[in-house]
Design a protein around this motif. Structure first.
Motif, PDB file in Angstrom:
ATOM      1  N   ARG A  33       0.814  -1.212   0.000  1.00 50.32           N
ATOM      2  CA  ARG A  33       0.000   0.000   0.000  1.00 50.32           C
ATOM      3  C   ARG A  33       0.851   1.267   0.000  1.00 50.32           C
ATOM      4  O   ARG A  33       0.428   2.304  -0.499  1.00 50.32           O
ATOM      5  CB  ARG A  33      -0.929  -0.025   1.203  1.00 50.32           C
ATOM      6  CG  ARG A  33      -1.780   1.189   1.389  1.00 50.32           C
ATOM      7  CD  ARG A  33      -3.261   1.056   1.095  1.00 50.32           C
ATOM      8  NE  ARG A  33      -3.909  -0.153   1.375  1.00 50.32           N
ATOM      9  CZ  ARG A  33      -4.752  -0.358   2.382  1.00 50.32           C
ATOM     10  NH1 ARG A  33      -4.988   0.588   3.250  1.00 50.32           N
ATOM     11  NH2 ARG A  33      -5.363  -1.517   2.512  1.00 50.32           N
ATOM     12  N   ASN A  34       2.076   1.199   0.581  1.00 48.90           N
ATOM     13  CA  ASN A  34       2.889   2.404   0.770  1.00 48.90           C
ATOM     14  C   ASN A  34       4.224   2.373   0.036  1.00 48.90           C
ATOM     15  O   ASN A  34       5.088   3.201   0.303  1.00 48.90           O
ATOM     16  CB  ASN A  34       3.127   2.610   2.272  1.00 48.90           C
ATOM     17  CG  ASN A  34       1.841   2.848   3.002  1.00 48.90           C
ATOM     18  OD1 ASN A  34       1.266   3.915   2.941  1.00 48.90           O
ATOM     19  ND2 ASN A  34       1.350   1.806   3.693  1.00 48.90           N
ATOM     20  N   ASN A  35       4.391   1.401  -0.866  1.00 50.25           N
ATOM     21  CA  ASN A  35       5.615   1.283  -1.660  1.00 50.25           C
ATOM     22  C   ASN A  35       6.859   1.221  -0.762  1.00 50.25           C
ATOM     23  O   ASN A  35       7.801   2.003  -0.927  1.00 50.25           O
ATOM     24  CB  ASN A  35       5.718   2.423  -2.674  1.00 50.25           C
ATOM     25  CG  ASN A  35       6.782   2.162  -3.707  1.00 50.25           C
ATOM     26  OD1 ASN A  35       7.054   1.012  -4.050  1.00 50.25           O
ATOM     27  ND2 ASN A  35       7.415   3.217  -4.186  1.00 50.25           N
ATOM     28  N   LEU A  36       6.849   0.295   0.187  1.00 49.43           N
ATOM     29  CA  LEU A  36       7.958   0.131   1.120  1.00 49.43           C
ATOM     30  C   LEU A  36       8.669  -1.190   0.887  1.00 49.43           C
ATOM     31  O   LEU A  36       8.067  -2.158   0.423  1.00 49.43           O
ATOM     32  CB  LEU A  36       7.449   0.142   2.567  1.00 49.43           C
ATOM     33  CG  LEU A  36       6.646   1.348   3.038  1.00 49.43           C
ATOM     34  CD1 LEU A  36       6.143   1.118   4.457  1.00 49.43           C
ATOM     35  CD2 LEU A  36       7.471   2.603   2.966  1.00 49.43           C
ATOM     36  N   SER A  37       9.929  -1.260   1.238  1.00 48.83           N
ATOM     37  CA  SER A  37      10.631  -2.539   1.311  1.00 48.83           C
ATOM     38  C   SER A  37      10.142  -3.235   2.568  1.00 48.83           C
ATOM     39  O   SER A  37       9.821  -2.576   3.560  1.00 48.83           O
ATOM     40  CB  SER A  37      12.138  -2.322   1.424  1.00 48.83           C
ATOM     41  OG  SER A  37      12.635  -1.734   0.254  1.00 48.83           O
ATOM     42  N   ALA A  38      10.117  -4.558   2.547  1.00 53.35           N
ATOM     43  CA  ALA A  38       9.549  -5.295   3.674  1.00 53.35           C
ATOM     44  C   ALA A  38      10.423  -6.467   4.080  1.00 53.35           C
ATOM     45  O   ALA A  38      11.043  -7.113   3.236  1.00 53.35           O
ATOM     46  CB  ALA A  38       8.154  -5.806   3.305  1.00 53.35           C
ATOM     47  N   SER A  39      10.460  -6.712   5.382  1.00 53.73           N
ATOM     48  CA  SER A  39      11.107  -7.917   5.907  1.00 53.73           C
ATOM     49  C   SER A  39      10.461  -8.273   7.240  1.00 53.73           C
ATOM     50  O   SER A  39       9.927  -7.399   7.933  1.00 53.73           O
ATOM     51  CB  SER A  39      12.612  -7.720   6.067  1.00 53.73           C
ATOM     52  OG  SER A  39      12.897  -6.590   6.848  1.00 53.73           O
TER      53      SER A  39
END
Length: 187
Positions: A33-39
């Motif tokens: 939804r927020n165009n973030l990298s994720a881990s």
């Protein structure tokens, strides 16, 4: 400037885990939804140095890297299985190693899982005060899910999905307000 990140941390130490899966799903939703990298990480990822660490400097490199990712995340999603009415001990120990100012102002979405409804207040009576101590921005909507809300480790409850969507919206709002504040400060 590095790509903004959302990091999940789960207090479980077994795999597979519905708690970790729950945290991962919420992290993916926020990231998309927020165009973030994720881990997403859990106690198993931190490894054996956690149990004997009295300070963050006592952690091995892998564990320190995870701790740094948690501290440097733009938004944090934390979750724990309910164990004797609270979060797991190693989950708490991990956060005990953080500097008290390290999460100040950071948006944190609170999640917990448990066997039944009687533990639902873990998010309000255990997790919210913990992150209040750090002066983190614990998002208004916390989510507790029970065993009946999952099928084969996957969230299936429509009511819980709606609550998660509300919390994901709040994370996006917190990120946009933070970004607006950073722009104003830069001017």
């Amino acid at each position: 400037m590095p790509n903004p990140t959302v990091v999940g941390f789960s207090g479980n130490f077994t795999r597979p885990s519905k708690t970790r899966g729950f945290v991962e799903q919420v992290v993916r939703d926020i990231a998309a939804r927020n165009n973030l990298s994720a881990s997403t990480f859990d106690i198993e990822d931190v490894g054996p140095s956690l149990g004997s660490a009295k300070w963050a400097r006592d952690l091995d490199q892998q564990a320190r890297d995870i701790l740094d990712r948690v501290v440097n995340a733009d938004v944090l999603v934390v979750g724990s299985p309910t164990y004797k009415g609270s979060y797991t001990g190693l989950f708490k120990h991990f956060f005990d190693l953080l500097d008290p100012a390290s999460l100040r102002g950071k948006p944190v979405l609170l999640l917990a899982t448990g066997g039944g409804e009687r533990h639902a207040l873990i998010v309000e009576h255990q997790l919210r005060p913990l992150f209040g101590f750090f002066e983190a921005l614990a998002l208004p909507t916390a989510v507790y899910a029970t065993d009946k809300d999952f099928a084969d480790g996957v969230l299936v409850s429509e009511a819980i999905r709606k609550r998660v969507a509300q919390a994901v919206d709040e994370a996006g709002y917190a990120l946009s307000r933070r970004d607006a504040g950073l722009r104003i400060a830069a001017e």
